[in-house]
Design an enzyme around this catalytic site. Structure first.
Site, short mmCIF file in Angstrom:
data_model
loop_
_atom_site.label_atom_id
_atom_site.label_comp_id
_atom_site.label_asym_id
_atom_site.label_seq_id
_atom_site.Cartn_x
_atom_site.Cartn_y
_atom_site.Cartn_z
N ASP A 53 9.42 3.46 -0.07
CA ASP A 53 8.32 3.98 0.72
C ASP A 53 8.53 3.50 2.16
OD1 ASP A 53 6.01 4.50 2.08
OD2 ASP A 53 4.65 3.72 0.54
N LYS A 93 3.96 8.70 9.16
CA LYS A 93 3.63 8.00 10.41
C LYS A 93 4.51 8.41 11.59
CE LYS A 93 0.74 4.66 8.26
NZ LYS A 93 0.82 3.85 7.08
N TYR A 134 0.86 -1.18 0.00
CA TYR A 134 0.00 0.00 0.00
C TYR A 134 0.89 1.23 0.00
CZ TYR A 134 -3.44 3.46 1.57
OH TYR A 134 -4.25 4.55 1.68
C1 LIG Z 1 0.23 4.47 5.70
C2 LIG Z 1 1.03 4.32 4.47
C3 LIG Z 1 0.96 5.26 3.43
C4 LIG Z 1 -0.04 6.38 3.42
O1 LIG Z 1 0.16 7.28 4.45
P1 LIG Z 1 -1.07 8.25 4.92
O2 LIG Z 1 -0.47 9.14 5.94
O3 LIG Z 1 -2.13 7.32 5.43
O4 LIG Z 1 -1.52 8.98 3.71
C5 LIG Z 1 1.82 5.11 2.36
N1 LIG Z 1 2.71 4.11 2.32
C6 LIG Z 1 2.81 3.19 3.29
C7 LIG Z 1 3.83 2.12 3.20
C8 LIG Z 1 1.96 3.25 4.39
O5 LIG Z 1 2.02 2.32 5.33
#
Ligand SMILES: *Cc1c(COP(=O)(O)O)cnc(C)c1O
Length: 438
Positions: free
Chosen positions: A247, A275, A152
């Site tokens: 990411d 996060k 994701y």
């Molecule tokens: C949570 C997440 C996102 C998106 O971050 P948001 O702050 O919810 O927009 C993107 N990449 C990864 C790997 C994530 O776990």
């Protein structure tokens, strides 16, 4: 010893959720918060968090392994984070100008994250990934993006594309409303399959702007990269003239004080983060090589902006979180507790005659039911949805809050201790016994 939570009454939750459903689409502001993937009961409406615990509107207490899907590495309401935010609030939560705390946060990120020469703060992880991808396209003058199934990367259009069936390298979308013009530039491949990546890059490598991956996947459950996989990915990506983007929205500062890439010995051209670096407030960041970051406006022609980006509240919450992590180094202790818990869960499963496996990375792990190995999304999908749903519900009634999906991680925070772990093991023992009794 506190009494074991006896969770019986959730009338308040039901009432609140009825109100939610009438005014919020589906009753939730993010679909992962609903309980649809675990049987469709109304979700529990939480009143507050305290350390390693969540307390619902009926006063029931739960040991929290959700960590709000990752940010809360220090648990709920850490006093240093709360105090930093309180002060910043009093001094104005938004200035719309450069200000010292966002600069301090950027400096700290650049100091701590190997290969991060410059950074741009955003408000969400979604924006961080979306912007990093736009930047890779701007820098290379190419359009195609390679990513991996089951990962994701936020909810921007291009990131909602998954692989089409068969050998197609043209993606189809996971969501309505994503135009075909977007999907045709995104290729989604199986994770941990270096031959597939090599084959695709040998065919379309000269059109590829970036290869985008989580260095340790957090979003099909925890899945670690096979030995050598990331280095090979980096080599192939660079050979094709494309950029490697990690990411690290979940992984940055989760496993040690820095990036997972650095931990694994592979440094990407660009990072996306989020996060933990916002300490529970909205925050994201992207950045990497300076020559690439020179393309970002106002210096360069790649436009990206944000009214709330780098706001004082998120900046100080992130800084306070990083300061605690740096000074107290809770990582070895969190890892040990997560390992104790994961090992105990596996032993319990075996004792109760349940097939299960655990993937763990530091303080995060996923317990998969009904499958012995998970190294990619296809295998993750084979995990038993029914058993997980039953386990989730039973654990909830035991006072243990797990993410309401079998594709998420359990996160141990710096506020969890041996007492919480022991209670969780006892709860899991009863839950598994119940599952086996049918
Ligand atoms: C949570 C997440 C996102 C998106 O971050 P948001 O702050 O919810 O927009 C993107 N990449 C990864 C790997 C994530 O776990």
């Amino acid at each position: 010893m506190r009494e074991r939570s006896s969770v019986v009454e959730r009338d308040g939750s039901y009432t609140w959720f009825e109100r939610a459903k009438s005014v919020i689409a589906g009753g939730v502001n993010s679909p992962a918060r609903s309980f649809r993937a675990v049987g469709g009961d109304p979700p529990v409406v939480m009143d507050r968090g305290e350390g390693a615990w969540l307390i619902d509107v009926d006063g029931n207490r739960y040991i929290d392994y959700l960590a709000a899907f990752g940010p809360l590495i220090l648990g709920h309401s850490h006093p240093q984070v709360v105090e930093a935010v309180r002060q910043a609030m009093a001094e104005g939560p938004l200035l719309g100008t450069p200000h010292p705390s966002e600069i301090r946060l950027a400096e700290e990120l650049v100091r701590a994250v190997q290969g991060l020469e410059q950074v741009r703060l955003t408000t969400t992880g979604t924006e961080a990934v979306m912007s990093a991808v736009r930047l890779a396209r701007a820098f290379t003058g190419r359009t195609k993006v390679i990513k991996f199934e089951g990962a994701y990367h936020g909810h921007s259009d291009a990131m909602l594309v998954k692989a089409g069936s068969g050998a197609s390298t043209i993606g189809t979308a996971d969501s309505l409303g994503v135009p075909q013009g977007v999907t045709q530039d995104v290729v989604s491949l199986p994770y941990n399959d270096i031959e597939r990546l090599e084959e695709v890059l040998s065919r379309i490598g000269d059109q590829v702007a970036c290869v985008l991956t989580e260095p340790i996947v957090g979003n099909m459950g925890i899945v670690n990269p096979a030995p050598g996989y990331l280095q090979k990915m980096a080599d192939l990506t660079h050979k094709a003239g494309a950029l490697l983007i990690f990411d690290e929205v979940i992984t940055a500062f989760r496993f040690h004080y820095g990036s997972a890439g650095a931990l694994l010995g592979v440094i990407p051209d660009l990072y996306a983060m989020g996060k933990i670096i916002g300490g529970g407030l909205p925050a994201g960041a992207y950045g990497g090589r300076r020559d690439i970051m020179d393309y970002v406006a106002p210096l360069g022609g790649m436009f990206q902006a944000g009214t709330l980006a780098g706001n004082p509240l998120s900046s100080v919450a992130g800084l306070a979180t990083l300061q605690v992590l740096r000074e107290e180094n809770p990582y070895p202790r969190m890892d040990r507790l997560a390992n104790d818990l994961a090992t105990a869960l596996l032993h319990l499963a075996a004792r109760h005659g349940l097939v299960a496996s655990v993937n763990r990375a530091g303080s995060g792990f996923t317990l998969f039911f009904g499958t012995e190995t998970v190294q990619n999304y296809t295998q993750a999908q084979q995990a038993d949805a029914g058993q997980f749903a039953a386990f989730h519900r039973l654990m909830l009634n035991e006072g243990v809050y797990l993410a309401p999906s079998r594709y998420e991680a359990w996160f141990v925070s710096a506020q969890h201790g041996p007492d919480e772990i022991e209670r969780t093991v006892q709860a899991a023992d009863r839950a598994m016994a119940h599952i086996m009794q049918g």
